[in-house]
Design a protein around this motif. Structure first.
Motif, PDB file in Angstrom:
ATOM      1  N   LEU A   1      20.612  45.694  27.418  1.00  0.00           N
ATOM      2  CA  LEU A   1      21.337  46.629  28.389  1.00  0.00           C
ATOM      3  C   LEU A   1      22.648  47.374  26.967  1.00  0.00           C
ATOM      4  CD1 LEU A   1      23.969  43.930  29.884  1.00  0.00           C
ATOM      5  CD2 LEU A   1      21.837  45.490  31.088  1.00  0.00           C
TER       6      LEU A   1
ATOM      7  N   ARG B   1      15.991  49.884  40.184  1.00  0.00           N
ATOM      8  CA  ARG B   1      17.076  48.807  39.305  1.00  0.00           C
ATOM      9  C   ARG B   1      16.938  47.825  39.017  1.00  0.00           C
ATOM     10  NH1 ARG B   1      23.213  49.438  42.949  1.00  0.00           N
ATOM     11  NH2 ARG B   1      22.944  51.745  43.571  1.00  0.00           N
TER      12      ARG B   1
ATOM     13  N   PHE C   1      17.617  43.191  37.651  1.00  0.00           N
ATOM     14  CA  PHE C   1      18.097  42.335  38.141  1.00  0.00           C
ATOM     15  C   PHE C   1      18.211  41.896  36.916  1.00  0.00           C
ATOM     16  CE2 PHE C   1      18.950  38.121  40.234  1.00  0.00           C
ATOM     17  CZ  PHE C   1      20.311  38.094  40.250  1.00  0.00           C
TER      18      PHE C   1
ATOM     19  N   ARG D   1      19.566  38.829  33.856  1.00  0.00           N
ATOM     20  CA  ARG D   1      20.377  37.168  33.163  1.00  0.00           C
ATOM     21  C   ARG D   1      20.619  37.764  31.983  1.00  0.00           C
ATOM     22  NH1 ARG D   1      18.216  32.661  35.342  1.00  0.00           N
ATOM     23  NH2 ARG D   1      19.873  32.606  37.108  1.00  0.00           N
ATOM     24  N   LYS D   2      22.218  37.787  31.277  1.00  0.00           N
ATOM     25  CA  LYS D   2      22.699  37.641  30.182  1.00  0.00           C
ATOM     26  C   LYS D   2      22.311  36.210  29.818  1.00  0.00           C
ATOM     27  CE  LYS D   2      26.163  40.958  30.415  1.00  0.00           C
ATOM     28  NZ  LYS D   2      27.336  41.692  30.685  1.00  0.00           N
TER      29      LYS D   2
ATOM     30  N   GLU E   1      25.409  34.255  33.199  1.00  0.00           N
ATOM     31  CA  GLU E   1      26.220  35.674  34.266  1.00  0.00           C
ATOM     32  C   GLU E   1      24.289  36.948  34.771  1.00  0.00           C
ATOM     33  OE1 GLU E   1      28.660  39.475  34.791  1.00  0.00           O
ATOM     34  OE2 GLU E   1      28.631  38.973  33.116  1.00  0.00           O
ATOM     35  N   ALA E   2      24.892  36.550  35.912  1.00  0.00           N
ATOM     36  CA  ALA E   2      23.556  37.931  36.610  1.00  0.00           C
ATOM     37  C   ALA E   2      24.198  39.313  37.251  1.00  0.00           C
ATOM     38  CB  ALA E   2      22.534  36.791  38.053  1.00  0.00           C
ATOM     39  N   LEU E   3      23.015  40.189  36.778  1.00  0.00           N
ATOM     40  CA  LEU E   3      23.474  41.488  37.380  1.00  0.00           C
ATOM     41  C   LEU E   3      22.565  41.342  37.563  1.00  0.00           C
ATOM     42  CD1 LEU E   3      25.070  43.168  34.547  1.00  0.00           C
ATOM     43  CD2 LEU E   3      24.279  41.591  33.708  1.00  0.00           C
ATOM     44  N   THR E   4      23.468  43.055  38.031  1.00  0.00           N
ATOM     45  CA  THR E   4      22.481  44.528  38.607  1.00  0.00           C
ATOM     46  C   THR E   4      22.440  45.246  38.101  1.00  0.00           C
ATOM     47  OG1 THR E   4      21.861  43.501  41.082  1.00  0.00           O
ATOM     48  CG2 THR E   4      21.202  45.963  40.987  1.00  0.00           C
ATOM     49  N   VAL E   5      21.435  46.623  37.738  1.00  0.00           N
ATOM     50  CA  VAL E   5      22.251  47.424  36.826  1.00  0.00           C
ATOM     51  C   VAL E   5      20.829  48.644  37.006  1.00  0.00           C
ATOM     52  CG1 VAL E   5      23.053  46.045  34.998  1.00  0.00           C
ATOM     53  CG2 VAL E   5      20.684  46.617  34.515  1.00  0.00           C
TER      54      VAL E   5
END
Length: 427
Positions: free
Chosen positions: A104, A131, A133, A135-136, A149-153
């Motif tokens: 990131l 995009r 998807f 996971r940290k 934490e999972a997130l979409t960037v």
């Protein structure tokens, strides 16, 4: 998936059935093929790897995907069943991009790629990955489930995918010149060494290479085609405009012509043979066999939809030809032409048969170049139908084909050196 439709996560496409327009299943999706681009530009989605019932894996270009809906993919129908071979500039989404460790950009933390989303660009036929998807935390293993934490960037929010500036090979060159028009990219190839030219040509996808070949001098065309594998050379010839492909085939030895024709789809090979049967500088030799053909009961709305096809040249999109069935050339009886401007002035439900222009005599396939040029100049035409003695539409000659054959044989080489000459003169 129509322009403006919601994005699709690639994990939802794994194993999805692929159908032809008649509703028959032809295979299942096994992977997606993308081309990475320099810097942070999102990758272009080139197509799908589809596994047939025979377990053979083939490539399905996104230009032949008409819909992605309800867990199924609909194609235009005709598939090239040659075995898929990955090229140097291509990446497999499932095989190479998922489960990858990337970073990131803010705050510089390493993450694991779980999924990617694709979408179709508005008013275009191109698709992109937009995009990611992720996971940290540390990557999981077979014995430990990853936590975090999972997130979409946005694609631009991560690094670790894109081509590096110092990278070598054809990838970097293609990424640098991706936005060039085919004629300008042809200029680049023309000035490369034969070895480098072959490397770049091998890395281009079939449609892009076909467009570029049409803009190259004859010697360069023959050289590049001769260095491709025969199956791929046949694919590229199929992707070219039929008249340009026939001209190129006509410059090859007879044995080479027959080998390549035998590898083409039967319909494409038949078009090539038909075009090659005419003299070079006649209407039959200059015409394309793929004009817009409509039946008399087609509406103005139907005609405008066909004209909007972004793959058509401006000259071919300038008018439609109305014929009795069959729709493919050579057609049934040719009835007349409807010009684009007339289509814009009529109500969409109107039938094209009610607004035909049939005052001008079509071109005879044996008409020679001076007569064709005179016809275009007299009537201010950009395209004209070619019709045989039986009244069937054989194809259409466009003004660019006429110019190509009226200019000096070395005009492309002259064009390629024009910028240098202007700079030298200081003008």
């Amino acid at each position: 998936m129509a322009a403006g439709a919601p994005r699709i996560f690639v994990s939802h496409l794994q194993g999805v059935a692929v159908f032809d327009p008649a509703g028959d299943q032809v295979g299942r999706v096994r992977d997606l093929v993308v081309m990475l681009r320099m810097g942070q530009r999102p990758p272009r989605l080139l197509g799908l790897v589809v596994e047939l019932a025979t377990r053979r894996r083939i490539f399905l270009p996104m230009t032949r995907v008409t819909a992605i809906q309800s867990g199924q993919i609909i194609t235009t129908g005709v598939l090239n069943v040659r075995r898929f071979e990955q090229r140097p500039t291509e990446r497999l989404v499932f095989g190479e991009l998922l489960d990858r460790r990337v970073t990131l950009t803010e705050p510089g933390e390493e993450v694991t790629v779980l999924d990617l989303s694709v979408h179709q660009l508005p008013a275009r036929r191109e698709w992109e990955i937009d995009r990611v998807f992720v996971r940290k935390g540390r990557k999981g293993s077979a014995f430990r489930r990853a936590k975090g934490e999972a997130l979409t960037v946005e694609w631009t929010a991560v690094t670790g995918f894109s081509l590096e500036e110092q990278g070598q090979g054809a990838e970097n060159l293609l990424a640098t010149f991706e936005q060039l028009r085919p004629a300008d990219l042809a200029n680049v190839l023309h000035h490369l060494s034969p070895k480098r030219r072959a490397e770049v040509a091998a890395a281009l996808d079939d449609d892009r290479l076909a467009d570029v070949l049409e803009e190259l001098p004859e010697d360069d065309q023959i050289e590049i085609l001769g260095k491709l594998k025969e199956e791929r050379a046949a694919d590229v010839l199929e992707a070219m405009d039929p008249d340009d492909a026939a001209d190129l085939l006509g410059e090859l030895p007879t044995d080479d012509q027959e080998r390549l024709l035998s590898l083409m789809q039967p319909g494409d090979a038949a078009d090539m043979r038909r075009l090659m049967s005419y003299e070079d500088r006649t209407a039959g030799g200059l015409m394309t066999t793929e004009p817009i053909v409509l039946r008399p009961d087609a509406s103005v709305a139907d005609a405008l939809a066909r004209v909007r096809n972004r793959d058509l040249s401006p000259a071919l999109a300038a008018q439609v030809y109305v014929c009795r069935p069959p729709d493919d050339t050579p057609t049934g009886k040719y009835l007349g032409t409807v010009h684009f401007q007339r289509l814009l002035r009529e109500p969409p439900p109107s039938l094209v048969s009610s607004i035909l222009d049939n005052d001008l005599q079509p071109l005879d396939p044996e008409a020679e170049l001076p007569a064709i040029a005179g016809f275009f100049a007299t009537y201010d035409m950009v395209a004209a139908p070619v019709v045989d003695e039986a009244g069937s539409l054989l194809g259409a000659v466009t003004v660019d084909d006429v110019l190509d054959h009226m200019l000096p044989e070395d005009w492309r080489e002259t064009e390629f050196h024009l910028d240098e000459e202007v700079t030298t003169d200081g003008s």
